[in-house]
Write a protein that holds these residues in place. Structure first.
Motif, PDB file in Angstrom:
ATOM      1  N   ALA A  89      13.943  -0.462  -9.618  1.00 27.16           N
ATOM      2  CA  ALA A  89      13.755  -0.828  -8.218  1.00 27.16           C
ATOM      3  C   ALA A  89      14.064   0.339  -7.344  1.00 27.16           C
ATOM      4  N   GLN A  90      15.103   0.828  -7.725  1.00 27.23           N
ATOM      5  CA  GLN A  90      15.891   1.967  -6.827  1.00 27.23           C
ATOM      6  C   GLN A  90      14.799   3.047  -6.431  1.00 27.23           C
ATOM      7  N   VAL A  91      14.061   3.559  -7.447  1.00 32.70           N
ATOM      8  CA  VAL A  91      12.943   4.491  -7.231  1.00 32.70           C
ATOM      9  C   VAL A  91      11.947   4.215  -6.412  1.00 32.70           C
ATOM     10  N   TRP A  92      11.561   3.000  -6.322  1.00 36.11           N
ATOM     11  CA  TRP A  92      10.418   2.639  -5.613  1.00 36.11           C
ATOM     12  C   TRP A  92      10.716   2.373  -4.263  1.00 36.11           C
ATOM     13  N   ALA A  93      12.061   1.800  -4.092  1.00 37.32           N
ATOM     14  CA  ALA A  93      12.620   1.589  -2.728  1.00 37.32           C
ATOM     15  C   ALA A  93      13.232   2.772  -2.044  1.00 37.32           C
ATOM     16  N   GLY A  94      13.574   3.880  -2.653  1.00 37.95           N
ATOM     17  CA  GLY A  94      14.324   5.000  -2.083  1.00 37.95           C
ATOM     18  C   GLY A  94      15.644   4.845  -1.908  1.00 37.95           C
TER      19      GLY A  94
END
Length: 218
Positions: A89-94
């Motif tokens: 999720a950190q990749v999509w949330a930035g």
């Protein structure tokens, strides 16, 4: 010219005596006013926080048991904030994983197979992105094993950009501070030492007649 220490001690004693002569309710009022000012200042200076929430629902597949979907929804709610889900999720949330761990919360219902994913941030758009990113990652991880669980996780409602802050405004924090200040002042009044009646009662002085009789007896 050097200050007179005796005058300073007298001034301090005068101020202390005047403070002791004030009625008890004045301390309550002062504590409430001071607490209200501090609470209001905290609410005005504090950065507002925004919360966005997305929802996913667990549904049984053709071979699944409808009652099992509720149990899996409870399980998915617990694993949504685990590192395996947040790592993707950190990749999509930035945002880094530690931010998701600190600002993302999940909630489940004992009656419905639904999971609510809530994210809080100082930016409303980032709050929505964080909630949707965790939801997307949770769906992928859950559906990877749907052949074994016979339960599919679907997106029920995406998080939208919040239009108002979820943190308490300055008037609310001011009221909370006033209540806390009044409460603390009341506790101070309850625990403060009180002078006993015997200590404040003046010593009896013999009258003239009694003093004359004592002198005659001597």
């Amino acid at each position: 010219m050097p200050e007179n220490p005796t005058r300073g001690r007298r001034s301090s004693a005068t101020v202390l005596a005047r403070a002791k002569s004030l009625p008890p309710w004045s301390l309550l009022a002062a504590g409430a006013v001071l607490g209200g000012l501090l609470g209001g200042a905290y609410g005005a200076v504090k950065t507002p926080a925004y919360t966005a929430t997305s929802y996913v629902i667990a549904v049984p597949t053709d071979k699944g048991d409808p009652s099992a979907a509720l149990g899996f929804a409870q399980a998915y709610g617990r694993v949504a904030t685990q590192l395996a889900v947040l790592g993707d999720a950190q990749v999509w949330a930035g945002v880094p994983v530690r931010t998701l761990q600190a600002d993302v919360r999940t909630a489940t219902s004992p009656d419905a197979p639904m999971v609510a994913v809530s994210a809080t941030s100082a930016r409303p758009d980032r709050a929505a992105d964080m909630a949707n990113a965790v939801t997307r990652s949770l769906i992928q991880h859950a559906n990877a094993g749907q052949k074994d669980t016979h339960v599919q996780l679907l997106s029920f409602s995406r998080a939208v950009k919040p239009t108002s802050a979820s943190s308490a405004p300055a008037p609310v924090t001011g009221l909370v501070g006033a209540g806390a200040g009044g409460l603390l002042s009341g506790l101070v009044l309850l625990v403060r030492p009180r002078r006993s009646a015997d200590a404040t009662r003046p010593a009896p002085v013999p009258g003239p007649a009694v003093a004359a009789d004592v002198h005659g007896a001597l």
